[in-house]
Design an enzyme around this catalytic site. Structure first.
Site, PDB file in Angstrom:
ATOM      1  CG  ASP A  10      -2.080   0.912   1.117  1.00  0.00           C
ATOM      2  OD1 ASP A  10      -2.321   1.446   0.009  1.00  0.00           O
ATOM      3  OD2 ASP A  10      -2.759   1.132   2.135  1.00  0.00           O
ATOM      4  NE  ARG A  14      -1.913   6.682   0.957  1.00  0.00           N
ATOM      5  CZ  ARG A  14      -1.950   5.882   2.007  1.00  0.00           C
ATOM      6  NH1 ARG A  14      -1.874   6.380   3.217  1.00  0.00           N
ATOM      7  NH2 ARG A  14      -2.053   4.575   1.844  1.00  0.00           N
ATOM      8  CD1 TRP A  15       7.332   7.057  -1.188  1.00  0.00           C
ATOM      9  CD2 TRP A  15       7.214   6.710  -3.409  1.00  0.00           C
ATOM     10  NE1 TRP A  15       8.620   7.008  -1.674  1.00  0.00           N
ATOM     11  CE2 TRP A  15       8.577   6.794  -3.033  1.00  0.00           C
ATOM     12  CE3 TRP A  15       6.903   6.494  -4.760  1.00  0.00           C
ATOM     13  CZ2 TRP A  15       9.616   6.668  -3.958  1.00  0.00           C
ATOM     14  CZ3 TRP A  15       7.930   6.376  -5.671  1.00  0.00           C
ATOM     15  CH2 TRP A  15       9.277   6.463  -5.272  1.00  0.00           C
ATOM     16  CG  HIS A  27       0.695   1.905  -9.136  1.00  0.00           C
ATOM     17  ND1 HIS A  27       0.405   1.580  -7.841  1.00  0.00           N
ATOM     18  CD2 HIS A  27      -0.355   2.644  -9.582  1.00  0.00           C
ATOM     19  CE1 HIS A  27      -0.790   2.083  -7.511  1.00  0.00           C
ATOM     20  NE2 HIS A  27      -1.257   2.739  -8.554  1.00  0.00           N
ATOM     21  CD  GLU A  57     -12.895  -5.229  -2.981  1.00  0.00           C
ATOM     22  OE1 GLU A  57     -11.694  -5.550  -2.894  1.00  0.00           O
ATOM     23  OE2 GLU A  57     -13.823  -6.052  -2.877  1.00  0.00           O
ATOM     24  NE  ARG A  61      -6.817   1.789  -6.662  1.00  0.00           N
ATOM     25  CZ  ARG A  61      -5.741   1.976  -5.927  1.00  0.00           C
ATOM     26  NH1 ARG A  61      -4.650   2.441  -6.475  1.00  0.00           N
ATOM     27  NH2 ARG A  61      -5.738   1.714  -4.650  1.00  0.00           N
ATOM     28  CG  LEU A 121       9.905 -16.568  -2.926  1.00  0.00           C
ATOM     29  CD1 LEU A 121       9.649 -16.521  -1.431  1.00  0.00           C
ATOM     30  CD2 LEU A 121      10.219 -15.164  -3.435  1.00  0.00           C
ATOM     31  CG  LEU A 184      -7.121  -8.062   7.558  1.00  0.00           C
ATOM     32  CD1 LEU A 184      -7.770  -9.357   8.020  1.00  0.00           C
ATOM     33  CD2 LEU A 184      -5.623  -8.294   7.334  1.00  0.00           C
ATOM     34  CB  SER A 185      -8.029  -4.097   1.899  1.00  0.00           C
ATOM     35  OG  SER A 185      -7.812  -2.899   2.591  1.00  0.00           O
TER      36      SER A 185
HETATM   37  C1  FPP Z   1      -1.775   0.092  -3.468  1.00  0.00           C
HETATM   38  O1  FPP Z   1      -1.280   1.406  -3.381  1.00  0.00           O
HETATM   39  C2  FPP Z   1      -1.140  -0.593  -4.590  1.00  0.00           C
HETATM   40  C3  FPP Z   1      -1.787  -1.114  -5.672  1.00  0.00           C
HETATM   41  C4  FPP Z   1      -3.250  -1.073  -5.825  1.00  0.00           C
HETATM   42  C5  FPP Z   1      -1.042  -1.731  -6.783  1.00  0.00           C
HETATM   43  C6  FPP Z   1       0.146  -2.526  -6.383  1.00  0.00           C
HETATM   44  C7  FPP Z   1       0.815  -3.084  -7.552  1.00  0.00           C
HETATM   45  C8  FPP Z   1       2.149  -3.114  -7.717  1.00  0.00           C
HETATM   46  C9  FPP Z   1       3.090  -2.571  -6.719  1.00  0.00           C
HETATM   47  C10 FPP Z   1       2.814  -3.677  -8.915  1.00  0.00           C
HETATM   48  C11 FPP Z   1       2.200  -4.899  -9.510  1.00  0.00           C
HETATM   49  C12 FPP Z   1       3.159  -5.459 -10.456  1.00  0.00           C
HETATM   50  C13 FPP Z   1       3.229  -6.728 -10.855  1.00  0.00           C
HETATM   51  C14 FPP Z   1       4.391  -7.154 -11.589  1.00  0.00           C
HETATM   52  C15 FPP Z   1       2.180  -7.693 -10.607  1.00  0.00           C
HETATM   53  P1  FPP Z   1      -2.277   2.609  -3.604  1.00  0.00           P
HETATM   54  O2  FPP Z   1      -2.210   3.044  -5.000  1.00  0.00           O
HETATM   55  O3  FPP Z   1      -3.624   2.238  -3.094  1.00  0.00           O
HETATM   56  O4  FPP Z   1      -1.632   3.693  -2.705  1.00  0.00           O
HETATM   57  P2  FPP Z   1      -2.375   4.910  -2.027  1.00  0.00           P
HETATM   58  O5  FPP Z   1      -3.055   4.330  -0.820  1.00  0.00           O
HETATM   59  O6  FPP Z   1      -1.247   5.798  -1.698  1.00  0.00           O
HETATM   60  O7  FPP Z   1      -3.331   5.488  -3.003  1.00  0.00           O
END
Ligand code: FPP
Length: 229
Positions: A10, A14-15, A27, A57, A61, A121, A184-185
């Site tokens: 997560d 925001r980052w 991402h 969910e 977006r 792994l 836990l979403s």
């Molecule tokens: C949540 O952060 C993150 C996601 C919904 C996407 C996570 C996916 C990846 C890190 C990469 C996937 C890549 C592969 C190769 C499968 P958010 O966007 O909800 O963060 P926020 O809470 O700051 O909005």
């Protein structure tokens, strides 16, 4: 010893926003962290890591963000599949892949077949995954098998577990969620029954090998009793 770690990656959006960059940049860097963590976890002898990459969910977006997330697996595997194979890392997924564009599905299936022989792994990517959906599908499949006379009706937990998408994996030992949110979403509700929870303040793009070691260290300090004394 950690056999199975689960991570809610997560805080990407925001980052990135904090640095004046688009959410999708978060991402992109988040995907880079997957590579780092997989390699280190493999070296540490962790059996499996399940990563929440896209929830049922997340379709809510904006379209451009969904499109970007659908393209990320291709960018990631084009860049890293060779390294994953060299390190004996096996890729798998949970979730309903059919909802993604064909190209995304093919990229994932290709990663699975190229790493099928690997015995290090297991990198499990949760894609279009939701735990309630998984449990309903399992109940449905079990009921169907009973109707078809393939299994006896029972309330045995082990039997039910066989219908879950994670049937081949041990229960989760530790669940990490980054970015300070404590929920836990809809992630692995069944599999987390006895997991240790770790909610950390930093965002997923800030996770690295050192942070992984910190999490493992913290896990090793915890006293797991599994309901005993
Ligand atoms: C949540 O952060 C993150 C996601 C919904 C996407 C996570 C996916 C990846 C890190 C990469 C996937 C890549 C592969 C190769 C499968 P958010 O966007 O909800 O963060 P926020 O809470 O700051 O909005």
């Amino acid at each position: 010893m950690i056999k199975h770690m689960a991570i809610i990656m997560d805080g990407n959006g925001r980052w990135a926003k904090k640095q004046g960059l688009p959410r999708t940049y978060g991402h992109k860097i988040g995907a880079e962290r997957i590579r780092d963590v997989a390699l280190e976890a493999n070296k540490m002898g962790i059996q499996a890591i399940t990563l929440y990459a896209f929830s049922t969910e997340n379709w809510k977006r904006p379209d451009d963000e969904i499109n970007f997330l659908c393209k990320l697996p291709k960018m990631f595997f084009n860049k890293y599949i060779k390294e994953l194979i060299e390190n004996n890392i096996k890729v798998s997924y949970i979730g309903e892949l059919e909802a993604f564009p064909i190209e995304t599905q093919q990229v994932i299936k290709d990663a699975l077949s190229k790493t099928n022989h690997c015995s290090g792994l297991e990198l499990v990517i949760a894609l279009n995954y939701g735990s309630r959906r998984e449990i309903s599908l399992a109940a449905n499949a079990y009921a169907q098998d009973v109707v078809d006379g393939k299994v006896e009706i029972s309330n045995n937990e082990e039997v039910f577990s066989n219908y879950m998408m994670t049937s081949h994996l041990p229960d989760v030992d530790v669940m990490v969620r980054t970015s300070g949110e404590q929920r836990l979403s809809n992630f692995l509700l069944w599999q987390l029954a006895y997991a240790e929870f770790m909610f950390v303040d930093y965002a997923w793009p800030e996770f690295n090998e050192e942070k992984l070691h910190e999490v493992v260290y913290e896990f090793n300090q915890r006293n797991r009793r599994f309901g005993g004394v």
